[in-house]
Scaffold this motif. Structure first.
Motif, mmCIF file in Angstrom:
data_model
loop_
_atom_site.group_PDB
_atom_site.id
_atom_site.type_symbol
_atom_site.label_atom_id
_atom_site.label_comp_id
_atom_site.label_asym_id
_atom_site.label_seq_id
_atom_site.Cartn_x
_atom_site.Cartn_y
_atom_site.Cartn_z
ATOM 1 N N SER A 90 35.778 46.276 49.366
ATOM 2 C CA SER A 90 34.543 45.671 49.880
ATOM 3 C C SER A 90 34.111 44.513 49.008
ATOM 4 N N GLY A 91 33.701 43.473 49.663
ATOM 5 C CA GLY A 91 33.162 42.324 48.940
ATOM 6 C C GLY A 91 34.228 41.421 48.351
ATOM 7 N N LEU A 92 35.500 41.708 48.617
ATOM 8 C CA LEU A 92 36.553 40.835 48.086
ATOM 9 C C LEU A 92 36.951 39.808 49.142
ATOM 10 N N ASP A 93 37.179 38.562 48.712
ATOM 11 C CA ASP A 93 37.745 37.603 49.661
ATOM 12 C C ASP A 93 39.231 37.886 49.792
ATOM 13 N N ILE A 94 39.854 37.192 50.694
ATOM 14 C CA ILE A 94 41.218 37.572 51.055
ATOM 15 C C ILE A 94 42.184 37.409 49.881
ATOM 16 N N ASP A 95 41.961 36.385 49.049
ATOM 17 C CA ASP A 95 42.846 36.194 47.896
ATOM 18 C C ASP A 95 42.703 37.339 46.894
ATOM 19 N N ALA A 96 41.451 37.674 46.630
ATOM 20 C CA ALA A 96 41.196 38.753 45.676
ATOM 21 C C ALA A 96 41.731 40.068 46.226
ATOM 22 N N LEU A 97 41.575 40.252 47.526
ATOM 23 C CA LEU A 97 42.080 41.480 48.150
ATOM 24 C C LEU A 97 43.584 41.588 47.948
ATOM 25 N N ARG A 98 44.254 40.466 48.110
ATOM 26 C CA ARG A 98 45.714 40.451 47.961
ATOM 27 C C ARG A 98 46.098 40.787 46.505
ATOM 28 N N ILE A 99 45.335 40.227 45.578
ATOM 29 C CA ILE A 99 45.621 40.494 44.159
ATOM 30 C C ILE A 99 45.471 41.988 43.851
ATOM 31 N N GLY B 184 31.461 39.970 41.205
ATOM 32 C CA GLY B 184 31.793 41.135 42.030
ATOM 33 C C GLY B 184 33.298 41.376 42.059
ATOM 34 N N GLY B 185 34.057 40.299 42.271
ATOM 35 C CA GLY B 185 35.510 40.416 42.352
ATOM 36 C C GLY B 185 36.108 40.844 41.022
ATOM 37 N N GLU B 186 35.574 40.299 39.934
ATOM 38 C CA GLU B 186 36.084 40.667 38.605
ATOM 39 C C GLU B 186 35.853 42.146 38.323
ATOM 40 N N LYS B 187 34.702 42.624 38.736
ATOM 41 C CA LYS B 187 34.417 44.049 38.512
ATOM 42 C C LYS B 187 35.448 44.920 39.223
ATOM 43 N N LYS B 188 35.776 44.563 40.454
ATOM 44 C CA LYS B 188 36.739 45.361 41.209
ATOM 45 C C LYS B 188 38.128 45.273 40.577
#
Ligand SMILES: Nc1ncnc2c1ncn2[C@@H]1O[C@H](COP(=O)(O)OP(=O)(O)O)[C@@H](O)[C@H]1O
Ligand SMILES: [Mg+2]
Lengths: 254, 486
Positions: free
Chosen positions: A176-185, A150-154
């Motif tokens: 949506s669906g990103l954890d905080i680290d992925a959100l920051r990236i 999910g995170g890779e797709k975003k």
């Protein structure tokens, strides 16, 4: 850059009206956030701007850099510099990322009168832009979105945004669906891509994205209309109080 | 599907055939009609030995019994119009003597045919070392000479030449895998075949070049009945390519070919086909009836036969390249892409007959249907009682472009050994509006999006083709998909 006036949109299939007189103006280099409850029509707005079939514009206009956006086909809009990061990115089995991006980048560049990139230059660009959102460069030989988390797709959506260098980018719930680290990236990537020539429309459900990408304006979309507009502090207020109080205020106004 | 997508898919489905020219080469044709005399005429023209004429005549008589008992196969998912076998000429040969030492001597018309076909003969001769045998109408026109083959003792020539120069080999193997009693069209072919290709790889030789045959039907009112026989001896390897085109005509033309492959111990044969016979126009007028029997036998232990095909042409295709896995530990493979559009019909697939121990087979079939076409996969996996530990994996995927076409899958299993393991997967998908929109949102045009998606769907099959052929295959698929989009 983009000016939406009195936009009315219905679902083609059953005629249900989703957008009911929406107005929005986005200037060059600005970042606008659109918030609103589930089902309020945020994705519909994104789809209509991107030129997806299945919707009927019954009234209103959309001007994009002076052109009538609604006259253009979806691929023409993309080549004119409109980008949509999908809420649910689509899988293309057997189509490699590199082949997909090559076609996309070259057709956009050709339309914009830029010279075609050599394979080497394209690969180099892919490498750099992938790094921007911490995507494994090996992904270029994988099929588009197939088997991506999910995170890779975003992150892949933001990567493509970076590759295509649009004038106007819509991000539909990229957070949506990103954890905080992925959100920051993702946020770092977007911030890196902000420029005076590039505008953003961030569609989000949560204000936490706006902690990282600070918007110039926040709009509330409800019942098919922008019912309230404010600065970044409006997002905090919404976080705290939900949407019900707006309903009250707007019904009072009506 | 949206209006624009649907329109486009309809355009895709009716794009024009690019190989429909007629070459102006003087030719010599047999009298129209099928009779014992026709068979004798062909045999005499080819200066054949008595045993071969006898074999043809037996096949002819068998065919007549089949015809009289009305035994034309009707089990396929095909709607085959009445074919008047008496209206066909069974032999047509370019008049000029088809023997050349170098390309310079070749009829310039023929060279320009090659050029229009996109066969870079000279290029191939010079660079890749592909050896090409071109079968124009019924006879083999040119086998570009390659000294390297000679050096290795490899025989690659027209069938007619093989009959003259290597009669013992032809006699030994002809009809071994596909006897003339096999089926209606095989019987017909055995009676009237006029040429084809022959290939023999001696023991322990890895054929250093790809061998390639191009078939072309040029004359009107003719049928093409070629025969290919490939024998690969112990421990040897060959990769064999076959391509086909035909001019655009209002009539239907019959192509009934037979291909036989024999692989001895540790031998490996890779047989690749790009079939692009004229498919008829969008209304279904004209086109080739392609009724082909292709079969290989893994005679020896640890031998392997691999079929790869890209089928885009013909108005009707009836074709099941098969493997008889007789040797222990032998391997059979079938990789297929069948693309149909307009009013084309295809019923294609394979038979994997497991006889030896520890034999294994793989079937991967991708069917793409557009327009008003019908596209069927039909496959048999048979594990005979002696096929201890036989293995099969089958995967059949269908993709629909538009909503007026059909995709069908008919897998048959006959398992007579309890230790056998068989796996079958099948999917059907529509090219999604979502997928097309995603591509368009990235600036890719609708037609390019469809090409990308279809190519992605076929990727693992096209990857099986030898390099140069894979490029050609992708181009062909792109041309087939290309509509008249502005
Ligand atoms: N293609 C469609 N067909 C039918 N209903 C749709 C379609 N697209 C959106 N809708 C409906 O329109 C409303 C708004 O949906 P959407 O724009 O996805 O909302 P949001 O993104 O704000 O959650 C919902 O009630 C949804 O069910
Ligand atoms: Mg949404």
């Amino acid at each position: 850059m983009l000016e939406i006036k009195n936009l009315h949109v219905s679902i083609e299939e059953d005629g249900t009206e989703i957008l009911k007189g929406l107005n929005l103006k986005v200037g060059s280099g600005e970042v606008h956030a659109i918030m609103g409850p589930n089902g309020s029509g945020k994705s519909t707005l994104a789809s209509v701007l991107a030129g997806k079939d299945g919707y009927e514009v019954t009234n209103g206009t959309v001007a994009f850099c002076g052109d009538d956006l609604l006259e253009l086909a979806a691929d023409e809009r993309a080549r004119e510099g409109l980008f949509l990061a999908f809420q649910y990115p689509i899988e293309l089995p057997g189509v490699s990322m590199s082949n997909f991006l090559k076609q996309a980048v070259q057709s956009v560049r050709e339309h914009q009168g830029k010279e075609a990139l050599t394979s080497g230059a394209l690969l180099q660009m892919m490498k750099e832009k992938a790094a921007l959102v911490h995507l494994d460069p090996a992904l270029k030989s994988r099929s588009v979105n197939e088997g991506f988390s999910g995170g890779e797709k975003k992150r892949n959506e933001i990567f493509q945004l970076a590759m295509l260098e649009p004038k106007f980018a819509i991000l539909d719930e990229t957070d949506s669906g990103l954890d905080i680290d992925a959100l920051r990236i993702v946020a770092d990537g977007v911030n890196h891509l902000r420029s005076p020539e590039r505008s953003f429309l961030l569609i989000t459900h949560y204000q936490r994205l706006l902690d990282y990408i600070v918007p110039d304006f926040v709009h509330v979309l409800m019942n098919g209309r922008i019912v309230m507009t404010g600065g970044k502090e409006l997002a905090l207020e919404l976080e705290e109080k939900g949407y019900d109080w707006i309903k009250d205020e707007t019904t009072q106004l009506a | 599907m949206s209006d624009t997508s649907t329109d486009l898919l309809h355009q895709v489905a009716s794009s024009e055939y690019k190989y429909g020219f007629v070459t102006n080469i003087e030719s010599e044709k047999a009298q129209v009609g099928l009779s014992e005399d026709t068979v004798r005429f062909i045999s005499a023209k080819k200066n054949e030995p008595e045993w071969l004429l006898e074999w043809r005549l037996k096949a002819y008589r068998h065919f007549i019994t089949l015809m009289e008992s009305d035994a034309m196969p009707d089990w396929a998912h095909l709607n085959i119009p009445e074919i008047d076998l008496q209206a066909i000429s069974y032999y047509s040969a370019p008049k000029k003597k088809p023997e050349y030492e170098s390309l310079n001597e070749v009829d310039p018309e023929l060279i320009s045919t090659f050029k229009r076909l996109g066969i870079p003969v000279q290029e191939q001769e010079r660079l890749v070392g592909i050896v090409v045998d071109v079968v124009m109408d019924s006879v083999s026109v040119t086998t570009t000479f390659n000294a390297e083959l000679d050096k290795n003792g490899i025989i690659f020539c027209s069938f007619g030449e093989a009959v003259q120069k290597h009669p013992e080999l032809v006699k030994k193997y002809l009809g071994r895998v596909v006897p003339y009693t096999d089926n209606y069209y095989a019987a017909l072919n055995s009676a009237v075949f006029s040429d084809g290709s022959f290939c023999y790889i001696p023991k322990g030789v890895r054929c250093p070049v790809e061998l390639s045959t191009y078939f072309r039907i040029n004359e009107s009112g003719t049928g093409q009945f070629e025969r290919t026989l490939i024998v690969v001896d112990e421990g040897s390897y060959v990769s064999y390519l076959e391509g086909c085109t035909a001019p655009q005509r209002d009539e239907n033309q019959l192509h009934a070919a037979v291909v036989e492959i024999i692989a001895m111990d540790d031998a490996e044969v890779k047989y690749s086909t790009i079939q692009n016979w004229y498919p008829g126009n969008a209304q279904g007028v004209g086109g080739i009836f392609n009724f082909v029997t292709k079969r290989g036998i893994c005679e020896g232990d640890r031998s392997k036969i691999s079929w790869t095909q890209l089928e885009t042409g013909s108005s009707i295709t009836w074709k099941y390249p098969s493997c008889i896995l007789k040797g222990d530990d032998s391997v059979g493979e079938f990789y297929s892409v069948a693309f149909t559009k307009g009013k084309q019909q295809a019923d294609t697939g394979t038979k994997m007959i497991h006889i030896g121990k520890n034999t294994s087979s793989t079937i991967i079939s991708k069917g793409i249907s557009a327009g008003n076409s019908q596209n069927a996969y039909r496959g048999l996996v048979k594990m005979t009682p002696g096929a201890e530990n036989g293995r099969n994996f089958s995967q059949c995927d269908s993709m629909l472009l538009g909503d007026r076409c059909g995709a069908h899958t008919y897998p048959y299993l006959e398992i007579m050994n309890p230790s056998a393991q068989v796996e079958h997967e099948a999917t059907t998908s529509k090219v999604g509006e979502d997928q097309i929109f995603y591509c368009k949102q990235r600036g890719i045009s609708e037609i390019d999006a469809i090409k990308l998606i279809v190519n992605g769907f076929c990727k693992e099959i096209l990857a099986q083709l030898p390099m140069e052929f894979a490029v050609e295959a992708r181009n062909l698929l792109a041309i087939e998909l290309e509509g008249s989009v502005g």
